[in-house]
Design a protein around this motif. Structure first.
Motif, short mmCIF file in Angstrom:
data_model
loop_
_atom_site.label_atom_id
_atom_site.label_comp_id
_atom_site.label_asym_id
_atom_site.label_seq_id
_atom_site.Cartn_x
_atom_site.Cartn_y
_atom_site.Cartn_z
N LEU A 1 0.84 -1.19 0.00
CA LEU A 1 0.00 0.00 0.00
C LEU A 1 0.88 1.24 0.00
N ALA A 2 0.71 2.09 -1.00
CA ALA A 2 1.38 3.39 -1.07
C ALA A 2 0.29 4.43 -1.27
N PRO A 3 -0.30 4.94 -0.18
CA PRO A 3 -1.51 5.77 -0.29
C PRO A 3 -1.36 6.99 -1.18
N ASN A 4 -0.25 7.70 -1.05
CA ASN A 4 -0.10 8.93 -1.83
C ASN A 4 0.18 8.67 -3.31
N LEU A 5 0.75 7.50 -3.61
CA LEU A 5 0.92 7.13 -5.01
C LEU A 5 -0.38 6.54 -5.57
N GLY A 6 -1.24 6.08 -4.68
CA GLY A 6 -2.46 5.41 -5.12
C GLY A 6 -2.22 3.97 -5.53
N TRP A 7 -1.15 3.33 -5.00
CA TRP A 7 -0.81 1.96 -5.38
C TRP A 7 -1.27 0.99 -4.30
N ASP A 8 -1.78 -0.16 -4.74
CA ASP A 8 -2.29 -1.17 -3.83
C ASP A 8 -1.92 -2.54 -4.37
N ARG A 9 -1.09 -3.27 -3.62
CA ARG A 9 -0.68 -4.64 -3.97
C ARG A 9 -0.09 -4.69 -5.38
N VAL A 10 1.05 -4.06 -5.50
CA VAL A 10 1.75 -3.99 -6.79
C VAL A 10 2.97 -4.90 -6.76
N ASP A 11 3.05 -5.82 -7.70
CA ASP A 11 4.23 -6.67 -7.87
C ASP A 11 5.26 -5.84 -8.61
N ALA A 12 6.13 -5.16 -7.86
CA ALA A 12 6.91 -4.04 -8.41
C ALA A 12 8.08 -4.47 -9.29
N ILE A 13 8.82 -5.48 -8.90
CA ILE A 13 10.09 -5.77 -9.59
C ILE A 13 9.89 -6.11 -11.06
N PRO A 14 8.95 -6.98 -11.43
CA PRO A 14 8.78 -7.27 -12.87
C PRO A 14 8.40 -6.03 -13.68
N LEU A 15 7.73 -5.06 -13.04
CA LEU A 15 7.29 -3.87 -13.76
C LEU A 15 8.43 -2.91 -14.09
N LEU A 16 9.61 -3.14 -13.52
CA LEU A 16 10.75 -2.29 -13.85
C LEU A 16 11.23 -2.50 -15.28
N GLY A 17 10.79 -3.57 -15.90
CA GLY A 17 10.98 -3.71 -17.33
C GLY A 17 12.17 -4.55 -17.77
N PRO A 18 12.19 -4.91 -19.06
CA PRO A 18 13.20 -5.84 -19.57
C PRO A 18 14.61 -5.26 -19.65
N ARG A 19 14.71 -3.94 -19.87
CA ARG A 19 16.06 -3.37 -20.02
C ARG A 19 16.84 -3.51 -18.72
N LEU A 20 16.21 -3.21 -17.58
CA LEU A 20 16.90 -3.38 -16.30
C LEU A 20 17.06 -4.85 -15.97
N ALA A 21 16.03 -5.66 -16.25
CA ALA A 21 16.10 -7.10 -15.96
C ALA A 21 17.25 -7.76 -16.69
N ALA A 22 17.58 -7.25 -17.89
CA ALA A 22 18.66 -7.84 -18.68
C ALA A 22 20.01 -7.75 -17.99
N HIS A 23 20.14 -6.84 -17.03
CA HIS A 23 21.41 -6.69 -16.31
C HIS A 23 21.54 -7.70 -15.17
N GLY A 24 20.48 -8.44 -14.87
CA GLY A 24 20.55 -9.50 -13.87
C GLY A 24 20.76 -9.02 -12.45
N LEU A 25 20.32 -7.81 -12.14
CA LEU A 25 20.51 -7.28 -10.79
C LEU A 25 19.53 -7.93 -9.81
N SER A 26 19.98 -8.06 -8.58
CA SER A 26 19.09 -8.44 -7.49
C SER A 26 18.50 -7.15 -6.93
N VAL A 27 17.19 -6.93 -7.18
CA VAL A 27 16.53 -5.70 -6.74
C VAL A 27 15.53 -6.04 -5.63
#
Length: 408
Positions: free
Chosen positions: A175-201
């Protein structure tokens, strides 16, 4: 000496040689980083009670792993040459990235605490769509990572800071009230370009990472008094409990939601669903509204109005100090912390907030007769949650160097 027995009746296993080596490596890194560098091997041995032979061997492993570095030989106090050890520069980097209500940012720090790359982009992310915001942040972060890797530095980890409740293990923004976010699976949403670097986020609460940045002068090096209650002053109010430089998050990592302590139960509605929350009186927008200033005004704009003697602005800030005094006094009655650090938008306003805060302490803080609680502003930093995220990533190297040093 007898071997202790656990309550279940089984004896603990004896320490393996590899475990002892890992412990000793950690003792050395914590000592060198904690001093900010400049120690000789002999001084490390004296401070840690390890033998000189052990320090010499393990220090060389840390140098070979590019965690420590040597500098030119200096003449030590006894007159014999001493080679000082320092955190290595531009070899390993930690990354912090964040989404706040009015900006997204990122920073990469090396083991010496130097900024290798950073970005900050303004925006309006209130009631935003995470499927739009997080991929944009991921692309900015990927560009930063590529810039860092072009220098030859190795990325050891990354933290994503969000203003709200998070499940760090699941990578979920609950829950992020001021962002208006509720139950967001955040890491996959960072996108393929960042995921391609294989970082542990990992996902973290932004105020807790801001507090960590206030507790450390540099990676592994604590400020003189590293136990405090941290209170951030963005559009929302966040907080964190820091004890001996470590974040005290509670059972779920959610401790410190001071911004949603109710100051007036019948007060104005809050985005969290409650009424009269602290952030409705001391958050950035609340202060600007009360001062009749545009909502894109900065803390510096407020400070200039205060210095010019603007009465409405003084009343707005005094009202914020009143609410902060109530909320912080309640928190201190519960947790018994000797110092308060005000961060982000609150830090420049400390001289004007203090009278109202101290007035509430005097009447509401049970221990006020016996101790004086220190209240100070955090060091200036345009993106402290990003700094704290990078520092937390680097702590994995400093606290557990054996994971980064090849077995001998």
């Amino acid at each position: 000496m007898t071997t202790p027995v656990r309550s279940g009746g089984t004896q603990p296993a004896a320490a393996r040689q590899s475990s002892l080596r890992g412990h000793n490596l950690s003792v050395i890194t914590r000592t060198v980083f904690g001093e900010g560098g400049g120690l000789s091997r002999a001084e490390v041995a004296a401070l840690t009670s390890l033998t000189r032979a052990t320090v010499s061997r393990l220090t060389q492993e840390l140098i070979d792993a590019r965690i420590l570095t040597e500098r030119e030989t200096q003449v030590g106090r006894p007159g014999r040459p001493a080679t000082p050890l320092f955190p290595a520069e531009r070899t390993m980097a930690g990354v912090g990235i964040e989404v706040n209500i009015d900006y997204m940012a990122g920073r990469a720090l090396d083991l010496a605490g130097r900024t290798l790359a950073e970005f900050k982009e303004p925006g309006d992310f209130a009631a935003s769509e995470p499927a739009v915001v997080l991929p944009a942040l991921g692309d900015l972060a990927a560009a930063m990572v590529e810039e860092v890797r072009a220098t030859g530095a190795r990325i050891v980890g990354a933290h994503l800071a969000i203003p709200g409740l998070v499940d760090a293990d699941a990578g979920t923004v609950l829950l992020a009230p001021n962002l208006g976010w509720d139950r967001v699976d955040a890491i996959p949403l960072l996108g393929p370009r960042l995921a391609a670097h294989g970082l542990s986020v990992r996902v973290s609460n932004d105020a807790k990472l801001q507090a960590l940045a206030a507790a450390l002068r540099a990676p592994g090096r604590l400020v003189p008094d590293p136990t405090f209650l941290y209170v951030s002053g963005d559009i929302g109010i966040g907080s964190a409990i820091i004890v001996d430089g470590a974040i005290e998050g509670g059972q779920h990592g959610w401790a410190g939601e001071l911004g949603h302590v109710s100051i007036e139960p019948s007060g104005p509605p809050c985005h969290c669903g409650s009424f009269g929350c602290l952030e409705r009186y001391a958050g950035k927008h609340a202060v600007l509204d009360a001062a009749l200033l545009p909502l894109d005004s900065t803390a510096g704009d407020v400070q200039r109005r205060l210095e010019a003697g603007d009465e409405r602005t003084h009343r707005a800030v005094a009202r914020a100090g009143w609410a902060l005094g109530i909320g912080i006094a309640d928190a201190l009655n519960l947790i018994d912390i000797p110092k308060v650090v005000l961060g982000t938008g609150l830090a420049p306003l400390v001289p004007w907030l203090l009278p109202a805060i101290r007035h509430e302490f005097a009447t509401r803080l049970l221990a006020a007769r016996f101790i004086e609680i220190g209240v100070e502003g955090a060091p200036p930093d345009p993106a402290p949650a990003s700094t704290g995220g990078a520092l937390l990533a680097l702590d994995a190297v400093i606290s557990h160097p054996a994971s980064w040093v090849p077995a001998s």
